[in-house]
Design a protein around this motif. Sequence first.
Motif: not given
Length: 491
Positions: A184-192
Amino acid sequence: MTEQAVPAPENRPGFLEPGLVLGDRFVATSIGGEMEHFNPATGRVNKAFPVATLDEVDEAVSAARAAFEEWRRWTPDARRAALLRLADIMVERRREIGVIAALESGTIYNEFVAAYTADWFRYYAGWADKLTGESINPYPFRGLDFTVPEPVGVVALFVASNGPIGFFGMAGAPALAAGCTLVVKPPELGPFSSVSFARWCLEAGIPPGVVNVVGGGPEVSQALVRHPGVDKISFTGSTQTGRRLQEAAAQNVKPLVMELGGKSANIVFADADLDAVIPGAARFINSAGQGCSMPTRLLVQRPRYDRAIEEVARIASGVVAGDPFTPGVTMGPVISESSARRITGLVSDAKESGAARVHQGGGRIGGELANGYFVEPTLLVDVDNAAPIAQTEIFGPVLCVIPFDDEDEAIALANGTGFGLVAYAHTQDMRRARRLIDSLRAGSVHINSSGPGPVSPASPFGGVKDSGYGRQGSRLGIEEFLSYKNVYLNI
């Protein structure tokens, strides 16, 4: 929602878990450095999260490859049971999930997102033991010819920032049910939320390495897409980013499923039931307009044009913007400062160029909300359909209202963008409705509906043109993560 149901402020940051998940290793800090995440409602830093190095990307992919050999050989009923346990865990964690979503993306605090995502896992858990091939008449030979479905392998899963948790259900659930493993690559604006999701998977008994998480910026994304150990890309996000990933994936002839942007037309004919239409036409204020399938272009036949504007403006005027945890708030912020500036800049450009008239809104919300990323509900009228404001996915609380005279003009306007995700139309003439179904270039067409709300797991969702390709939901959604092997037995 009641005030007592909302966790106290001092407890909320504890739900945000930054880190990398690499097989059975949790990495809280990395020599790759860190990035800060800002709370969209306050403009203040929530927490910093680690950026994966290229070696850590490689470790995550290697862990996924190793786990794939075990996970794919789990019996379908065992995978089904694990996904059902995961769904139950998400419902149990609904309070935590609501807090994470609000802090990450400014979504109004609610517990629905947990139940919604759990529904996707329950739906695809049911598909795990129903994947079949077909028997083929082997003419002109004599023998047994058939196909066998197999999981494609390691999937790089890119989730969007406008509610990442929901995308684990839409894209992650079918991949896991098929027997694939995930990086999974989380978005920088929603990483948690990605780290929490990986933790919930382990609690459900899914083996380490089946779900891995590598955070970071474009370098991490490119490394993951180009990695020879990744078999397929599942991407939800902007068309611009999708194009860049597509170019990188082409180097290894790597397949993708891409759910990209939209600029959906909502066509209202003069014979439509306007009272039924207006609430859906005002959906552009939901989630501060951050939804790819929202009807963001309202096309109204001239006899109903003025009244439609008046009624939508009335609803937009009643919006209560504010902190997502405050009871009574109906609209939160957009995802980032740069997004807020981009949105208001596009509105300003449209006004100054004469491409639209600002009927309502158009700026930032100040006062107590000035430090957050709040944009006024904005109603633009007499919009030029060829202008950037009508051609660009705004991803904010902005509605473009455009008049039309007849059916042919409405179809031309609706199809007159590069996007093709969803189209909406309202008419009492069912013959016209049938013509519209054939004529509108979109992955989904809704007649006398401005959308049923969240996408159903049982319905295929995806676009054409610049809105991407492939489908999420239904059997088509799990087919994206299967490969069919042909077998011939000479008997």
